[in-house]
Design a protein around this motif. Structure first.
Motif, PDB file in Angstrom:
ATOM      1  N   GLU A  75      35.348  16.972   0.971  1.00 16.29           N
ATOM      2  CA  GLU A  75      34.189  16.309   0.050  1.00 16.29           C
ATOM      3  C   GLU A  75      33.494  17.429  -0.694  1.00 16.29           C
ATOM      4  O   GLU A  75      33.091  17.383  -1.881  1.00 16.29           O
ATOM      5  N   HIS A  76      33.470  18.734  -0.230  1.00 19.98           N
ATOM      6  CA  HIS A  76      32.834  19.848  -0.939  1.00 19.98           C
ATOM      7  C   HIS A  76      33.878  19.849  -2.312  1.00 19.98           C
ATOM      8  O   HIS A  76      33.273  20.292  -3.121  1.00 19.98           O
ATOM      9  N   ASP A  77      34.906  20.059  -1.927  1.00 22.17           N
ATOM     10  CA  ASP A  77      35.983  20.196  -3.125  1.00 22.17           C
ATOM     11  C   ASP A  77      35.556  19.177  -4.318  1.00 22.17           C
ATOM     12  O   ASP A  77      35.558  19.258  -5.605  1.00 22.17           O
ATOM     13  N   TYR A  78      35.539  17.829  -3.793  1.00 24.15           N
ATOM     14  CA  TYR A  78      35.562  16.626  -4.500  1.00 24.15           C
ATOM     15  C   TYR A  78      34.089  16.692  -5.398  1.00 24.15           C
ATOM     16  O   TYR A  78      34.221  16.434  -6.500  1.00 24.15           O
ATOM     17  N   LYS A  79      33.097  17.105  -4.492  1.00 27.78           N
ATOM     18  CA  LYS A  79      31.760  17.303  -5.404  1.00 27.78           C
ATOM     19  C   LYS A  79      31.824  18.273  -6.585  1.00 27.78           C
ATOM     20  O   LYS A  79      31.224  18.014  -7.551  1.00 27.78           O
ATOM     21  N   PHE A  80      32.506  19.437  -6.326  1.00 26.16           N
ATOM     22  CA  PHE A  80      32.499  20.271  -7.320  1.00 26.16           C
ATOM     23  C   PHE A  80      33.354  19.864  -8.515  1.00 26.16           C
ATOM     24  O   PHE A  80      33.073  20.129  -9.433  1.00 26.16           O
ATOM     25  N   TYR A 106      42.935  20.529   5.599  1.00 22.98           N
ATOM     26  CA  TYR A 106      41.583  20.857   5.821  1.00 22.98           C
ATOM     27  C   TYR A 106      41.141  20.592   7.169  1.00 22.98           C
ATOM     28  O   TYR A 106      41.276  19.443   7.776  1.00 22.98           O
ATOM     29  N   GLN A 111      34.493  17.248   5.670  1.00 21.15           N
ATOM     30  CA  GLN A 111      33.276  17.829   4.574  1.00 21.15           C
ATOM     31  C   GLN A 111      33.773  19.085   3.746  1.00 21.15           C
ATOM     32  O   GLN A 111      33.431  19.147   2.739  1.00 21.15           O
ATOM     33  N   GLU A 112      34.812  19.708   4.303  1.00 18.56           N
ATOM     34  CA  GLU A 112      35.426  20.651   3.431  1.00 18.56           C
ATOM     35  C   GLU A 112      36.130  19.937   1.988  1.00 18.56           C
ATOM     36  O   GLU A 112      35.904  20.379   0.918  1.00 18.56           O
TER      37      GLU A 112
END
Length: 285
Positions: free
Chosen positions: A270-275, A263, A267-268
């Motif tokens: 963290e984006h996956d983790y949040k989803f 990655y 931020q990329e």
């Protein structure tokens, strides 16, 4: 085997391949009339009726077999499939929508009757498996029944675990091509149902083990595994650690995940983790 019987069986097979079921049934009736106590021939007749769309006749001959031989696993499985067909769930739902029937009592009564057919199907398939636990065709039909019509996570778990352990037990030694064939044929379907059944029961540790087993097998089936598919499975593992509220293991998994996939930015990731956390909270595994 009598030469005439062999000829009739060969002809019946050829007619079946062409979809000429009136001729298939004609041949099989000749055989059954000559050998009325041969359950193998009578089963062929029952299954031919079922395949031809004549469930009542298929049920009649299958029950004749069961009356004389209660442990006929093939006839028990066929009776289970006939019950599923008789439930006509999709046909009933379509009719209700077209008719715009607003009577909840009518709808509920029909759905209750449909469920009775499915429960009867479950009973027949379980009886077949009591006769032979390794009758994997019946077990797969039972898994499909739980998947589509009778949600029972504990039974789904039990049957999927058995299927994975006993079907193709030497699959780890197979060639890449054969492993991929197994994944497409049955393993991916059974694995995904097992994972979801475990998750709904809160058995997250076992669900993680199942994910890891599948990832290992999937990556060994190809020189270039599909990265998107694997990311989905790693996402499932993340969700289970998240739902376990095990922060230490979740952080360990994050480090492992970063070492597997590139990655450009945090931020990329963290984006996956949040989803994944959002989907986990919504019960999407």
């Amino acid at each position: 085997m009598d030469k005439n019987i062999k000829k009739l069986l060969v002809e019946a097979k050829e007619h079946r391949e062409k979809g000429l079921f009136d001729k298939v049934l004609g041949n099989l009736h000749q055989i059954v009339d000559e050998y009325p106590n041969n359950f193998q021939y009578k089963y062929l007749l029952a299954s031919a009726y079922f395949e031809a769309g004549s469930e009542d006749s298929g049920e009649y001959y299958a029950k004749e077999i069961i009356e004389a031989e209660p442990n006929s696993k093939e006839a028990l499985e066929l009776l289970g499939l006939i019950c599923v067909k008789n439930a006509k769930y999709e046909e009933i739902e379509s009719y209700l929508k077209k008719a715009q029937n607003t009577d909840p009592d009518f709808h509920n009564a029909r759905m209750s009757l449909t469920r009775l057919y499915y429960e009867e199907a479950e009973s027949y398939l379980k009886k077949a498996l009591n006769v032979d636990p390794d009758f994997l065709n019946a077990r797969m039909n039972l898994i499909r029944l739980y998947d589509k019509h009778l949600q029972n996570d504990l039974e789904m778990e039990k049957n999927c675990e058995y299927m994975i352990a006993h079907r193709d037990p030497d699959k780890d030694t197979y060639s890449m091509e054969k492993k991929l064939s197994i994944i497409l044929d049955w393993y991916a379907f059974v694995y995904s149902r097992l994972k979801e059944a475990l998750a709904r029961q809160g058995k997250y540790e076992r669900a993680i083990e199942v994910c890891e087993e599948y990832i290992r097998f999937d990556t060994s089936s190809s020189k270039n595994p599909n990265p998107l598919e694997l990311i989905n499975e790693y996402g499932s593992i993340y969700k289970f650690y998240y739902l376990m509220k095990d922060k230490e293991k979740l952080e360990e998994f994050k480090e492992r995940y970063k070492s597997i996939y590139f990655y450009e930015t945090e931020q990329e990731l963290e984006h996956d983790y949040k989803f994944w956390e959002k989907w986990a909270d919504e019960g999407i595994f």
